[in-house]
Motif scaffolding. Structure first.
Motif, PDB file in Angstrom:
ATOM      1  N   MET A 129      52.555  56.322  47.069  1.00 32.22           N
ATOM      2  CA  MET A 129      54.181  55.850  47.299  1.00 32.22           C
ATOM      3  C   MET A 129      55.007  56.817  46.756  1.00 32.22           C
ATOM      4  N   PRO A 130      56.451  56.928  47.681  1.00 34.64           N
ATOM      5  CA  PRO A 130      56.823  58.355  47.407  1.00 34.64           C
ATOM      6  C   PRO A 130      57.725  58.106  45.526  1.00 34.64           C
ATOM      7  N   ILE A 131      58.615  59.465  46.054  1.00 39.20           N
ATOM      8  CA  ILE A 131      59.301  59.946  44.355  1.00 39.20           C
ATOM      9  C   ILE A 131      60.282  59.477  45.608  1.00 39.20           C
ATOM     10  N   ASP A 132      61.631  59.087  45.257  1.00 36.10           N
ATOM     11  CA  ASP A 132      63.130  59.643  45.516  1.00 36.10           C
ATOM     12  C   ASP A 132      63.345  60.831  44.956  1.00 36.10           C
ATOM     13  N   GLU A 133      63.572  61.953  45.235  1.00 37.81           N
ATOM     14  CA  GLU A 133      63.887  62.697  44.804  1.00 37.81           C
ATOM     15  C   GLU A 133      65.607  62.818  44.711  1.00 37.81           C
ATOM     16  N   ASP A 180      54.332  55.958  37.937  1.00 35.36           N
ATOM     17  CA  ASP A 180      54.769  55.401  39.126  1.00 35.36           C
ATOM     18  C   ASP A 180      55.449  54.269  38.688  1.00 35.36           C
ATOM     19  N   ASN A 231      59.973  49.170  40.949  1.00 32.80           N
ATOM     20  CA  ASN A 231      59.271  50.445  40.056  1.00 32.80           C
ATOM     21  C   ASN A 231      59.462  49.510  39.074  1.00 32.80           C
ATOM     22  N   ARG A 268      62.466  56.840  39.963  1.00 33.11           N
ATOM     23  CA  ARG A 268      62.327  57.288  41.255  1.00 33.11           C
ATOM     24  C   ARG A 268      61.367  56.784  42.262  1.00 33.11           C
ATOM     25  N   HIS A 269      60.181  55.884  41.751  1.00 34.53           N
ATOM     26  CA  HIS A 269      59.000  55.777  42.226  1.00 34.53           C
ATOM     27  C   HIS A 269      59.677  54.179  43.446  1.00 34.53           C
ATOM     28  N   LYS A 270      59.159  54.501  44.817  1.00 35.61           N
ATOM     29  CA  LYS A 270      59.843  53.307  45.608  1.00 35.61           C
ATOM     30  C   LYS A 270      58.287  53.213  46.464  1.00 35.61           C
TER      31      LYS A 270
END
Length: 175
Positions: A1-5, A154, A164, A159-161
């Motif tokens: 899963m992505p991290i929103d930087e 995560d 979280n 920032r985890h999408k």
């Protein structure tokens, strides 16, 4: 899963409890592994303790951290097995408001990838207790790595999408 930087990272204040009748700070490899990982991720070590395998002693330390405004989350290592001295889940049941059953389920699924059916001996669990997260991992360094790297890194990253645990913190005490 992505991290929103583009989102801000919000450090979590984490207390680490090693549950053992034999370990000391000098030889607590699992606790050291957990502390190294949470600090590397940018979180704050709020406190650290080694506590004997005793339900009342564990529950007492958990209660003190739950009542401490400087602790957002507690991660324990040890005492989640099935022997007579393994009492961490029973101590957590004394303080919990809401269990988080998916944590233990996911932990065992991840652990299965590493240790196969031996994961069934783990009673890893998690809960919310008066607005504080508590996560209980087995006492091996491998289990700590599985739990942190596979779940907590995560879920404790704001920032985890798509979602979280951190973003829920302000709402944990809602009625």
């Amino acid at each position: 899963m992505p991290i929103d930087e583009s989102a801000a990272f919000l450090p979590v204040r984490i207390a680490v409890m090693t549950i053992s009748d034999t370990r000391t700070l000098a030889d607590d490899r699992s606790g050291d592994t957990l502390v190294d990982r949470l600090l590397a991720a940018g979180h704050v070590l709020a406190d650290r303790a080694i506590v004997v395998d005793d339900v009342a002693t564990i529950a007492d330390r958990l209660t003190r951290w739950i009542d401490d405004d400087q602790v957002d989350c507690v991660i324990t290592t040890g005492g989640t097995g099935v022997t007579g001295r393994d009492v961490t889940p029973e101590a957590i049941e004394r303080v919990q408001d809401k269990p988080i059953p998916g944590f233990g389920e996911l932990f065992r699924w991840l652990s299965f990838q590493t240790i196969g059916t031996s994961t069934i001996q783990s009673r890893a669990c998690a809960c919310v207790a008066r607005g504080t997260y508590i996560f209980a991992l087995p006492g091996s360094t491998g289990a700590v790595m599985d739990g942190w790297d596979g779940i907590l890194r995560d879920q404790l990253d704001s920032r985890h999408k798509p979602c979280n645990f951190v973003e829920l913190m302000p709402r944990l005490m809602e009625r």
